[in-house]
Design a protein around this motif. Structure first.
Motif, PDB file in Angstrom:
ATOM      1  N   ALA A   1       0.827  -1.209   0.000  1.00  0.00           N
ATOM      2  CA  ALA A   1       0.000   0.000   0.000  1.00  0.00           C
ATOM      3  C   ALA A   1       0.862   1.261   0.000  1.00  0.00           C
ATOM      4  O   ALA A   1       0.560   2.236  -0.701  1.00  0.00           O
ATOM      5  CB  ALA A   1      -0.935  -0.010   1.214  1.00  0.00           C
ATOM      6  N   ARG A   2       1.932   1.247   0.766  1.00  0.00           N
ATOM      7  CA  ARG A   2       2.828   2.415   0.837  1.00  0.00           C
ATOM      8  C   ARG A   2       3.480   2.677  -0.524  1.00  0.00           C
ATOM      9  O   ARG A   2       3.562   3.823  -0.974  1.00  0.00           O
ATOM     10  CB  ARG A   2       3.865   2.177   1.926  1.00  0.00           C
ATOM     11  N   LEU A   3       3.969   1.628  -1.159  1.00  0.00           N
ATOM     12  CA  LEU A   3       4.594   1.786  -2.473  1.00  0.00           C
ATOM     13  C   LEU A   3       3.570   2.208  -3.524  1.00  0.00           C
ATOM     14  O   LEU A   3       3.865   3.013  -4.413  1.00  0.00           O
ATOM     15  CB  LEU A   3       5.280   0.486  -2.889  1.00  0.00           C
ATOM     16  N   GLN A   4       2.349   1.685  -3.415  1.00  0.00           N
ATOM     17  CA  GLN A   4       1.291   2.056  -4.352  1.00  0.00           C
ATOM     18  C   GLN A   4       0.954   3.536  -4.205  1.00  0.00           C
ATOM     19  O   GLN A   4       0.834   4.257  -5.188  1.00  0.00           O
ATOM     20  CB  GLN A   4       0.056   1.195  -4.121  1.00  0.00           C
ATOM     21  N   SER A   5       0.829   4.014  -2.958  1.00  0.00           N
ATOM     22  CA  SER A   5       0.486   5.428  -2.795  1.00  0.00           C
ATOM     23  C   SER A   5       1.626   6.346  -3.204  1.00  0.00           C
ATOM     24  O   SER A   5       1.384   7.497  -3.541  1.00  0.00           O
ATOM     25  CB  SER A   5      -0.028   5.758  -1.419  1.00  0.00           C
ATOM     26  N   ALA A   6       2.851   5.838  -3.252  1.00  0.00           N
ATOM     27  CA  ALA A   6       3.989   6.623  -3.736  1.00  0.00           C
ATOM     28  C   ALA A   6       4.115   6.535  -5.259  1.00  0.00           C
ATOM     29  O   ALA A   6       5.007   7.145  -5.850  1.00  0.00           O
ATOM     30  CB  ALA A   6       5.279   6.129  -3.076  1.00  0.00           C
ATOM     31  N   GLY A   7       3.218   5.769  -5.898  1.00  0.00           N
ATOM     32  CA  GLY A   7       3.248   5.628  -7.346  1.00  0.00           C
ATOM     33  C   GLY A   7       4.373   4.739  -7.849  1.00  0.00           C
ATOM     34  O   GLY A   7       4.757   4.815  -9.010  1.00  0.00           O
ATOM     35  N   LEU A   8       4.871   3.857  -6.981  1.00  0.00           N
ATOM     36  CA  LEU A   8       6.004   3.013  -7.350  1.00  0.00           C
ATOM     37  C   LEU A   8       5.652   1.542  -7.538  1.00  0.00           C
ATOM     38  O   LEU A   8       6.488   0.783  -8.024  1.00  0.00           O
ATOM     39  CB  LEU A   8       7.107   3.112  -6.278  1.00  0.00           C
ATOM     40  N   TYR A   9       4.460   1.135  -7.144  1.00  0.00           N
ATOM     41  CA  TYR A   9       4.122  -0.288  -7.189  1.00  0.00           C
ATOM     42  C   TYR A   9       3.387  -0.626  -8.466  1.00  0.00           C
ATOM     43  O   TYR A   9       2.353  -0.042  -8.779  1.00  0.00           O
ATOM     44  CB  TYR A   9       3.280  -0.680  -5.978  1.00  0.00           C
ATOM     45  N   LEU A  10       3.913  -1.570  -9.211  1.00  0.00           N
ATOM     46  CA  LEU A  10       3.292  -2.049 -10.443  1.00  0.00           C
ATOM     47  C   LEU A  10       2.410  -3.231 -10.080  1.00  0.00           C
ATOM     48  O   LEU A  10       2.903  -4.299  -9.755  1.00  0.00           O
ATOM     49  CB  LEU A  10       4.375  -2.488 -11.429  1.00  0.00           C
ATOM     50  N   GLN A  11       1.114  -3.029 -10.093  1.00  0.00           N
ATOM     51  CA  GLN A  11       0.202  -4.101  -9.715  1.00  0.00           C
ATOM     52  C   GLN A  11       0.122  -5.164 -10.802  1.00  0.00           C
ATOM     53  O   GLN A  11       0.257  -4.872 -11.981  1.00  0.00           O
ATOM     54  CB  GLN A  11      -1.192  -3.536  -9.470  1.00  0.00           C
ATOM     55  N   ALA A  12      -0.124  -6.372 -10.370  1.00  0.00           N
ATOM     56  CA  ALA A  12      -0.310  -7.478 -11.314  1.00  0.00           C
ATOM     57  C   ALA A  12      -1.589  -7.264 -12.101  1.00  0.00           C
ATOM     58  O   ALA A  12      -2.541  -6.661 -11.625  1.00  0.00           O
ATOM     59  CB  ALA A  12      -0.383  -8.801 -10.549  1.00  0.00           C
ATOM     60  N   ASP A  13      -1.595  -7.752 -13.335  1.00  0.00           N
ATOM     61  CA  ASP A  13      -2.821  -7.675 -14.122  1.00  0.00           C
ATOM     62  C   ASP A  13      -3.788  -8.774 -13.684  1.00  0.00           C
ATOM     63  O   ASP A  13      -3.491  -9.559 -12.797  1.00  0.00           O
ATOM     64  CB  ASP A  13      -2.518  -7.746 -15.624  1.00  0.00           C
ATOM     65  N   ASP A  14      -4.928  -8.838 -14.297  1.00  0.00           N
ATOM     66  CA  ASP A  14      -5.956  -9.796 -13.885  1.00  0.00           C
ATOM     67  C   ASP A  14      -5.534 -11.254 -14.066  1.00  0.00           C
ATOM     68  O   ASP A  14      -6.116 -12.143 -13.473  1.00  0.00           O
ATOM     69  CB  ASP A  14      -7.251  -9.550 -14.675  1.00  0.00           C
ATOM     70  N   ASN A  15      -4.528 -11.506 -14.902  1.00  0.00           N
ATOM     71  CA  ASN A  15      -4.069 -12.877 -15.129  1.00  0.00           C
ATOM     72  C   ASN A  15      -2.922 -13.268 -14.213  1.00  0.00           C
ATOM     73  O   ASN A  15      -2.342 -14.324 -14.373  1.00  0.00           O
ATOM     74  CB  ASN A  15      -3.633 -13.047 -16.594  1.00  0.00           C
ATOM     75  N   GLY A  16      -2.565 -12.386 -13.261  1.00  0.00           N
ATOM     76  CA  GLY A  16      -1.500 -12.694 -12.320  1.00  0.00           C
ATOM     77  C   GLY A  16      -0.122 -12.305 -12.823  1.00  0.00           C
ATOM     78  O   GLY A  16       0.857 -12.419 -12.107  1.00  0.00           O
TER      79      GLY A  16
END
Length: 189
Positions: free
Chosen positions: A57-72
């Motif tokens: 969550a911290r990395l996501q709010s800093a705009g640094l986390y690349l989330q996985a797509d729907d296929n993992g």
């Protein structure tokens, strides 16, 4: 009380060997995915995996986390799932995964953050936050792999000053010439 939701128990030596092989292969597979920030921490069992969720969550709010797509999969990989071989210096830093694994028996967690490259922007989001988080949960910033080279300045998050002083005195009494674990040191005064 909801600490373990699922698990596997080896039934024979072959299964034990296969499980250990999978466990021992984690660091190698992470290194193939990308450069990995590694933290060997100890946390009370009720919050053992919470730090993984918090760091994501911290990395996501800093705009640094690349989330996985729907296929993992992740967006840094080709269609075959292999990580990109190199990253241009002008490419923004991106975290591809935050993973934790360890020892449920003693609260030791290997926290791994896989990125496209090591970058000060990522480090600033992680440190000292990880050490502060561990301290707030009465954990240790250094578990089974010891203090090492990088954690000495952060030892105060886990150990009070009088204990660190005693540790230095003990180390100096046992190893006055500094030949045991050379270049690894306790915090300087």
């Amino acid at each position: 009380d909801g600490v373990v939701e699922d698990g596997a128990l080896a039934q024979d030596e072959t299964q034990i060997s296969k499980m250990w092989s999978m466990r021992e292969g984690i660091p190698e597979s992470l290194s193939k995915w990308g450069p990995t920030y590694k933290y060997d921490i100890s946390i009370p069992l009720p919050v053992l995996y919470d730090i993984v969720t918090d760091i994501k969550a911290r990395l996501q709010s800093a705009g640094l986390y690349l989330q996985a797509d729907d296929n993992g999969g992740d967006h840094s990989s080709g269609s075959d799932g292999k990580a990109a071989a190199s990253v241009a210096d002008d490419t923004p830093p991106v975290v591809k995964g935050v993973l934790g694994y360890g020892h449920i028996g003693d609260g030791n967690l290997h926290l791994n953050i896989v990125a496209n490259r090591f970058d000060p922007a990522i480090t600033q989001v992680l440190e000292p936050y990880i050490y502060e988080w561990v301290s707030s949960h009465r954990g240790s910033i250094s578990a089974e792999h010891g203090l090492g080279l990088m954690k000495a300045p952060h030892l105060h998050y886990s150990k009070p000053a009088p204990l660190v002083k005693w540790m230095k005195q003990t180390k100096n009494a046992v190893d006055p010439n500094g030949i045991m674990n050379p270049y690894k040191f306790l915090p300087r005064d």
